[in-house]
Design a protein around this motif. Structure first.
Motif, short mmCIF file in Angstrom:
data_model
loop_
_atom_site.label_atom_id
_atom_site.label_comp_id
_atom_site.label_asym_id
_atom_site.label_seq_id
_atom_site.Cartn_x
_atom_site.Cartn_y
_atom_site.Cartn_z
N VAL A 72 0.79 -1.28 0.65
CA VAL A 72 0.07 0.20 -0.50
C VAL A 72 0.67 0.90 0.02
O VAL A 72 0.91 2.52 -0.75
CB VAL A 72 -0.78 -0.04 0.93
N LEU A 73 2.32 1.06 0.53
CA LEU A 73 3.26 2.71 0.53
C LEU A 73 2.77 2.74 -0.89
O LEU A 73 3.36 3.89 -1.51
CB LEU A 73 4.22 1.89 1.03
N SER A 74 3.13 1.71 -1.91
CA SER A 74 3.48 2.03 -3.44
C SER A 74 2.33 3.12 -3.76
O SER A 74 2.54 3.78 -4.74
CB SER A 74 2.94 0.52 -3.67
N LEU A 75 1.65 2.97 -3.43
CA LEU A 75 0.48 4.23 -3.38
C LEU A 75 0.14 5.24 -2.96
O LEU A 75 -0.65 6.68 -2.81
CB LEU A 75 -1.27 3.45 -3.58
N GLY A 76 1.23 5.60 -1.47
CA GLY A 76 0.84 6.38 -1.18
C GLY A 76 0.04 6.30 0.26
O GLY A 76 0.13 7.35 0.96
N HIS A 77 -0.42 4.89 -0.22
CA HIS A 77 -1.68 5.29 1.65
C HIS A 77 -0.55 3.81 2.81
O HIS A 77 0.38 3.48 2.75
CB HIS A 77 -2.00 3.93 0.86
N MET A 78 -1.54 4.27 3.92
CA MET A 78 -1.37 3.02 5.02
C MET A 78 -1.86 2.29 4.63
O MET A 78 -2.99 2.59 5.33
CB MET A 78 -0.76 4.15 6.13
N ASP A 82 -8.90 -1.45 12.06
CA ASP A 82 -7.92 -1.63 13.43
C ASP A 82 -8.56 -1.94 14.18
O ASP A 82 -8.69 -3.19 14.94
CB ASP A 82 -6.63 -1.05 13.31
N PHE A 83 -9.41 -0.88 14.69
CA PHE A 83 -10.29 -1.27 16.37
C PHE A 83 -11.53 -2.27 16.02
O PHE A 83 -12.02 -2.60 16.80
CB PHE A 83 -11.14 0.44 16.03
N GLY A 84 -11.67 -2.10 14.53
CA GLY A 84 -13.38 -3.04 14.39
C GLY A 84 -12.76 -4.28 14.62
O GLY A 84 -13.25 -5.04 15.09
N LEU A 85 -11.77 -5.07 14.31
CA LEU A 85 -11.37 -6.42 13.60
C LEU A 85 -10.45 -6.23 15.09
O LEU A 85 -10.60 -7.69 15.26
CB LEU A 85 -10.31 -6.44 12.93
N LEU A 86 -10.57 -5.81 16.19
CA LEU A 86 -9.49 -6.09 16.76
C LEU A 86 -10.51 -6.35 18.27
O LEU A 86 -10.86 -7.86 18.85
CB LEU A 86 -9.43 -4.76 18.18
N GLY A 87 -11.93 -5.82 18.13
CA GLY A 87 -12.82 -6.68 18.91
C GLY A 87 -13.06 -8.04 17.97
O GLY A 87 -13.79 -8.62 18.64
N LEU A 88 -13.82 -7.64 16.72
CA LEU A 88 -14.43 -8.64 15.87
C LEU A 88 -13.40 -10.06 16.84
O LEU A 88 -13.97 -11.23 16.51
CB LEU A 88 -14.71 -8.82 14.63
N VAL A 89 -12.12 -9.55 15.97
CA VAL A 89 -11.27 -11.69 16.71
C VAL A 89 -11.69 -11.30 17.82
O VAL A 89 -11.78 -12.33 18.05
CB VAL A 89 -9.97 -10.86 16.39
N SER A 90 -11.28 -10.99 18.90
CA SER A 90 -11.52 -10.85 20.49
C SER A 90 -13.13 -11.81 20.28
O SER A 90 -13.38 -12.66 21.21
CB SER A 90 -11.95 -9.82 20.82
N LEU A 91 -14.14 -11.48 19.67
CA LEU A 91 -15.53 -11.92 19.62
C LEU A 91 -15.42 -13.60 19.43
O LEU A 91 -15.57 -14.81 19.85
CB LEU A 91 -16.44 -11.01 18.85
N LEU A 92 -14.89 -13.68 18.35
CA LEU A 92 -15.01 -15.09 17.14
C LEU A 92 -13.98 -15.96 18.26
O LEU A 92 -14.36 -17.19 18.29
CB LEU A 92 -14.07 -14.51 15.90
N THR A 130 -14.72 6.47 -1.44
CA THR A 130 -15.31 7.50 -0.20
C THR A 130 -14.30 8.42 -0.34
O THR A 130 -14.55 9.92 -0.29
CB THR A 130 -15.10 6.46 0.91
N GLY A 131 -13.24 8.36 -1.48
CA GLY A 131 -11.91 9.13 -1.13
C GLY A 131 -11.29 9.10 0.64
O GLY A 131 -10.35 10.55 0.79
N VAL A 132 -11.85 8.45 1.22
CA VAL A 132 -11.01 8.74 3.00
C VAL A 132 -9.58 8.59 2.65
O VAL A 132 -9.76 7.71 2.70
CB VAL A 132 -11.99 8.49 4.05
N ASN A 133 -8.70 9.91 3.84
CA ASN A 133 -7.85 8.87 3.09
C ASN A 133 -7.24 7.31 4.10
O ASN A 133 -7.95 6.65 5.46
CB ASN A 133 -6.46 9.59 4.30
N SER A 134 -6.22 6.34 3.65
CA SER A 134 -5.83 5.04 3.82
C SER A 134 -5.98 5.19 5.67
O SER A 134 -5.88 3.69 5.92
CB SER A 134 -5.29 4.75 3.29
N PHE A 135 -5.08 5.98 6.11
CA PHE A 135 -4.88 6.10 7.52
C PHE A 135 -6.30 6.57 8.36
O PHE A 135 -6.31 5.22 9.29
CB PHE A 135 -4.59 7.52 7.90
N VAL A 136 -7.56 6.68 7.73
CA VAL A 136 -8.46 7.12 8.50
C VAL A 136 -8.87 5.66 8.61
O VAL A 136 -10.02 5.25 9.95
CB VAL A 136 -9.07 7.91 8.01
#
Length: 350
Positions: free
Chosen positions: A74-80, A143-153, A131-137
Motif C-alpha cells: 500500500v505504500l506503493s500508492l502512498g497509502h498506509m 483496526d479497531f473494528g477487527l480488534l473487537g471482532l477477533v476477540s469475539l470470534l 469514498t476518498g477518505v484517507n487510508s490512515f483513517v
C-alpha cells in the motif's frame, strides 16, 4: 534475484543524475548490518551460535519480511495500512478454525486464511476508493473494528485464547531446518523451513511491480493519481488490488508467526505495525508512493532483527528496545525526507 522497483516511465526523459552512493539506502543498510554483526558478536559470542541465535533469527526475520511486504503493497500508492496486524489476526483465526473444525490439511487451511486476509484488505481498498477518505483513517477504524471482532470470534469458537490443533507438517515448519533432511551424506543448511516461504513472497511481489502491468499501474497510481486516471488506468481497481495484496501478505505473516509459535491465537499481529513500516521505509520505499524496493525491505527487516537480537543478548529491557526501535523509525522517516530533497536538487531518481 529480486531487484528494486522504481516508478515506471511512460515517456522519453532526458538523462538524469543519480544520488551519490552514500545516499543509497540499500548500501547504507548493508554497511550498518555488517558493523552491527561484528559489534554484537564481539560483545556476545553467542550471537553467532547457530542453534541459539541464527536459526531463530531467520524464522523471526521471515515473519517481518512478509509484514514489511504487506505494508509495501500500500505504500506503493502512498497509502498506509494501520490494520496490518489485525488483518493477520483475522486471517489467522480463519486458518486455525479450518484446522480445528474442518480438519483441513496444512495448505488448505493456509489458503483459507489468505483468502480472508485478501478480502478484508480489498474491503479497506474499496472503501478508500469509493469514498476518498484517507487510508490512515479507514484502516485505523478497521483496526479497531477487527480488534473487537477477533476477540469475539475466539471467545465463540475456541477456548477463548487460541486454536491448538496443528495439522500434519505444522511442527516441521516450527522445528525443522533443511539440515534435518539428508540424502546420503549430504544435508541441507541450517535454514528453517519457513524461510523459503518468505523468499517466494518477496520474489512474487518484486516481479509483480517490475514485470506485470497491474504492478506498474499501481505504482503510476501512487505517483500521480490524477495523471494515472487521465491515462486510462482504472485507479479505483488498482487501489483495491493493492490493499487486497496487503491483506493477503498480512495473512501470510500471521501464518508464519503461528507456525513459529505453534498455535493460532488472538494476539497474532499485535507487534506487526511498527516493523511493517521499518522494513520498507528503511529500505527506500517512498512514503509518498510511486516507488518500492523489495530488496530494501528485506535489508530493513534484517537490520531491525539484528538490533533486536543483539540487544536481547545484551539483556536490554523491553522498554529500552522500544526506545531504540522508535529512534530507528524516526531516523528512517528523516532519511526519506533527505532523499527527497537531494533528488529535487539534483533532478535525480531515487
Amino acid at each position: 534475484m529480486v531487484t528494486d522497483v522504481m516508478e515506471p516511465q511512460t515517456e522519453v526523459r532526458p538523462t538524469v543524475a543519480t544520488l551519490p552512493f552514500w545516499a543509497n539506502p540499500r548500501l547504507g543498510l548493508l554497511v550498518v548490518i555488517a558493523v552491527l554483526v561484528v559489534v554484537f558478536s564481539s560483545l556476545r559470542s553467542s550471537f553467532l551460535n547457530v542453534d541459539l541465535t541464527i536459526v531463530p533469527m531467520q524464522a523471526d526475520l521471515s515473519v517481518f519480511v512478509v509484514v514489511g511486504l504487506a505494508q509495501l503493497a500500500v505504500l506503493s500508492l502512498g497509502h498506509m495500512n494501520m490494520a496490518v496486524g489485525r488483518m493477520a489476526a483475522i486471517s489467522g483465526f480463519a486458518t486455525g478454525y479450518a484446522y480445528d473444525k474442518w480438519s483441513a490439511p496444512l495448505v488448505v487451511g493456509l489458503l483459507v486464511g489468505l483468502a480472508v486476509g485478501a478480502l478484508v484488505g480489498a474491503l479497506a481498498g474499496w472503501i478508500i476508493a469509493a469514498t476518498g477518505v484517507n487510508s490512515f483513517v479507514v484502516t485505523l477504524a478497521m483496526d479497531f473494528g477487527l480488534l473487537g471482532l477477533v476477540s469475539l470470534l475466539y471467545s465463540r469458537f475456541s477456548d477463548g485464547v487460541a486454536f491448538h490443533v496443528r495439522p500434519a507438517g505444522m511442527d516441521a515448519l516450527r522445528f525443522d531446518t533443511f539440515s534435518d533432511y539428508c540424502s546420503g551424506n549430504v544435508c541441507g543448511p541450517q535454514v528453517p523451513l519457513v524461510v523459503p516461504i518468505a523468499l517466494v513472497a518477496a520474489v512474487v511481489v518484486g516481479l509483480l511491480f517490475r514485470r506485470f502491468r497491474v504492478g506498474r499501474e499501481i505504482l503510476m497510481t501512487g505517483s500521480n493519481l490524477r495523471a494515472a486516471a487521465l491515462s486510462g488506468i482504472p485507479t479505483g481497481r488498482r487501489i483495491v488490488q493493492a490493499h487486497a495484496l496487503s491483506g493477503l501478505l498480512a495473512g501470510l505473516a500471521g501464518f508464519l508467526l503461528a507456525a513459529n509459535n505453534g498455535a493460532f491465537s488472538a494476539n497474532i499481529g499485535d507487534q506487526f505495525l511498527i516493523p511493517s513500516f521499518l522494513g520498507p521505509v528503511l529500505g527506500g520505499t517512498l512514503l509518498a508512493g510511486g516507488a518500492v524496493s523489495v530488496i530494501g525491505t528485506i535489508l530493513g527487516a534484517t537490520l531491525t532483527e539484528v538490533i533486536q537480537t543483539g540487544l536481547n543478548l545484551l539483556q536490554f529491557q523491553v522498554q529500552d528496545l522500544n526506545v531504540f526501535i522508535g529512534l530507528i523509525l524516526l531516523a528512517a522517516l528523516s532519511l526519506d525526507r533527505v532523499r527527497h530533497v537531494l533528488a529535487e536538487r539534483r533532478g535525480a531518481r531515487i
